[in-house]
Design a protein around this motif. Structure first.
Motif, PDB file in Angstrom:
ATOM      1  N   TYR A   1      -4.411  -0.983   5.742  1.00  0.00           N
ATOM      2  CA  TYR A   1      -3.684  -0.128   4.801  1.00  0.00           C
ATOM      3  C   TYR A   1      -3.294  -0.918   3.555  1.00  0.00           C
ATOM      4  O   TYR A   1      -3.386  -0.411   2.429  1.00  0.00           O
ATOM      5  N   ALA A   2      -2.851  -2.163   3.735  1.00  0.00           N
ATOM      6  CA  ALA A   2      -2.452  -2.987   2.594  1.00  0.00           C
ATOM      7  C   ALA A   2      -3.638  -3.245   1.666  1.00  0.00           C
ATOM      8  O   ALA A   2      -3.491  -3.198   0.438  1.00  0.00           O
ATOM      9  N   LEU A   3      -4.805  -3.505   2.249  1.00  0.00           N
ATOM     10  CA  LEU A   3      -6.002  -3.723   1.431  1.00  0.00           C
ATOM     11  C   LEU A   3      -6.355  -2.471   0.638  1.00  0.00           C
ATOM     12  O   LEU A   3      -6.655  -2.540  -0.555  1.00  0.00           O
ATOM     13  N   GLU A   4      -6.325  -1.328   1.306  1.00  0.00           N
ATOM     14  CA  GLU A   4      -6.625  -0.058   0.621  1.00  0.00           C
ATOM     15  C   GLU A   4      -5.619   0.190  -0.501  1.00  0.00           C
ATOM     16  O   GLU A   4      -5.990   0.574  -1.611  1.00  0.00           O
ATOM     17  N   GLY A   5      -4.355  -0.037  -0.205  1.00  0.00           N
ATOM     18  CA  GLY A   5      -3.320   0.141  -1.223  1.00  0.00           C
ATOM     19  C   GLY A   5      -3.485  -0.820  -2.389  1.00  0.00           C
ATOM     20  O   GLY A   5      -3.264  -0.446  -3.537  1.00  0.00           O
ATOM     21  N   ALA A   6      -3.887  -2.054  -2.097  1.00  0.00           N
ATOM     22  CA  ALA A   6      -4.097  -3.036  -3.169  1.00  0.00           C
ATOM     23  C   ALA A   6      -5.206  -2.570  -4.100  1.00  0.00           C
ATOM     24  O   ALA A   6      -5.071  -2.633  -5.326  1.00  0.00           O
TER      25      ALA A   6
ATOM     26  N   LEU B   1      -0.127   5.796   1.049  1.00  0.00           N
ATOM     27  CA  LEU B   1      -1.522   6.260   1.078  1.00  0.00           C
ATOM     28  C   LEU B   1      -1.566   7.686   1.606  1.00  0.00           C
ATOM     29  O   LEU B   1      -0.761   8.061   2.461  1.00  0.00           O
ATOM     30  N   PRO B   2      -2.493   8.488   1.135  1.00  0.00           N
ATOM     31  CA  PRO B   2      -2.622   9.854   1.655  1.00  0.00           C
ATOM     32  C   PRO B   2      -2.917   9.839   3.159  1.00  0.00           C
ATOM     33  O   PRO B   2      -3.648   8.975   3.654  1.00  0.00           O
ATOM     34  N   GLU B   3      -2.327  10.785   3.868  1.00  0.00           N
ATOM     35  CA  GLU B   3      -2.512  10.853   5.326  1.00  0.00           C
ATOM     36  C   GLU B   3      -3.980  10.956   5.722  1.00  0.00           C
ATOM     37  O   GLU B   3      -4.394  10.357   6.716  1.00  0.00           O
ATOM     38  N   THR B   4      -4.770  11.683   4.950  1.00  0.00           N
ATOM     39  CA  THR B   4      -6.190  11.800   5.288  1.00  0.00           C
ATOM     40  C   THR B   4      -6.873  10.436   5.208  1.00  0.00           C
ATOM     41  O   THR B   4      -7.693  10.100   6.069  1.00  0.00           O
ATOM     42  N   ARG B   5      -6.535   9.648   4.209  1.00  0.00           N
ATOM     43  CA  ARG B   5      -7.137   8.321   4.075  1.00  0.00           C
ATOM     44  C   ARG B   5      -6.653   7.403   5.196  1.00  0.00           C
ATOM     45  O   ARG B   5      -7.443   6.618   5.744  1.00  0.00           O
ATOM     46  N   LYS B   6      -5.392   7.506   5.560  1.00  0.00           N
ATOM     47  CA  LYS B   6      -4.881   6.689   6.655  1.00  0.00           C
ATOM     48  C   LYS B   6      -5.601   7.026   7.963  1.00  0.00           C
ATOM     49  O   LYS B   6      -5.918   6.122   8.741  1.00  0.00           O
TER      50      LYS B   6
ATOM     51  N   ALA C   1      -2.993 -12.454  -5.099  1.00  0.00           N
ATOM     52  CA  ALA C   1      -1.563 -12.374  -4.782  1.00  0.00           C
ATOM     53  C   ALA C   1      -0.794 -11.497  -5.767  1.00  0.00           C
ATOM     54  O   ALA C   1       0.300 -11.040  -5.455  1.00  0.00           O
ATOM     55  N   SER C   2      -1.373 -11.241  -6.928  1.00  0.00           N
ATOM     56  CA  SER C   2      -0.695 -10.388  -7.906  1.00  0.00           C
ATOM     57  C   SER C   2      -0.919  -8.900  -7.631  1.00  0.00           C
ATOM     58  O   SER C   2      -0.290  -8.055  -8.251  1.00  0.00           O
ATOM     59  N   MET C   3      -1.822  -8.594  -6.693  1.00  0.00           N
ATOM     60  CA  MET C   3      -2.110  -7.189  -6.383  1.00  0.00           C
ATOM     61  C   MET C   3      -1.005  -6.604  -5.497  1.00  0.00           C
ATOM     62  O   MET C   3      -0.415  -7.315  -4.678  1.00  0.00           O
ATOM     63  N   ARG C   4      -0.780  -5.316  -5.656  1.00  0.00           N
ATOM     64  CA  ARG C   4       0.203  -4.611  -4.837  1.00  0.00           C
ATOM     65  C   ARG C   4      -0.152  -4.796  -3.359  1.00  0.00           C
ATOM     66  O   ARG C   4      -1.319  -4.746  -2.989  1.00  0.00           O
ATOM     67  N   ASN C   5       0.842  -5.028  -2.543  1.00  0.00           N
ATOM     68  CA  ASN C   5       0.738  -5.183  -1.083  1.00  0.00           C
ATOM     69  C   ASN C   5       0.208  -6.538  -0.627  1.00  0.00           C
ATOM     70  O   ASN C   5       0.208  -6.805   0.572  1.00  0.00           O
ATOM     71  N   LEU C   6      -0.290  -7.369  -1.522  1.00  0.00           N
ATOM     72  CA  LEU C   6      -0.852  -8.648  -1.119  1.00  0.00           C
ATOM     73  C   LEU C   6       0.049  -9.782  -1.581  1.00  0.00           C
ATOM     74  O   LEU C   6       0.454  -9.833  -2.727  1.00  0.00           O
ATOM     75  N   GLY C   7       0.349 -10.672  -0.682  1.00  0.00           N
ATOM     76  CA  GLY C   7       1.134 -11.847  -1.016  1.00  0.00           C
ATOM     77  C   GLY C   7       0.286 -13.098  -0.888  1.00  0.00           C
ATOM     78  O   GLY C   7      -0.941 -13.035  -0.772  1.00  0.00           O
TER      79      GLY C   7
END
Length: 93
Positions: free
Chosen positions: A54-59, A68-73, A5-11
């Motif tokens: 996307y949230a997992l990748e961002g975390a 996130l970079p468009e290519t990765r998305k 929960a402390s990671m970015r994008n994850l609650g």
């Protein structure tokens, strides 16, 4: 590292779902990678969507999911589409 929960994008809710899917720590999430973690979530919670991926990748990358970079998305969308049995690029709906 501390809890998911402390990671970015994850609650708290996403952390709860990850734990229920067998992913209990940031280290585990990073080791699995966004795609495998999403796959495990999707098995248990079929309603999870592309934004969750996307949230997992961002975390893992410590980046806001909408930056996130468009290519990765595009890669992540293709992966998500492959789980749904659709050709990549086919419109949602």
């Amino acid at each position: 590292m501390t809890g998911l929960a402390s990671m970015r994008n994850l609650g708290k809710e996403m952390s709860r779902k990850l734990a229920a899917a067998g992913i209990g720590s940031p280290e585990q999430l990073a080791e699995l990678g966004a795609e495998q973690a999403y796959f495990q979530l999707k098995l248990r919670y079929p309603e999870v969507c592309l934004v969750h991926l996307y949230a997992l990748e961002g975390a893992i990358a410590d980046v806001d999911y909408n930056r996130l970079p468009e290519t990765r998305k595009r890669e992540l969308k293709a992966f998500s589409d492959s789980l749904r049995g659709r050709p990549s690029g086919e419109a949602d709906g």
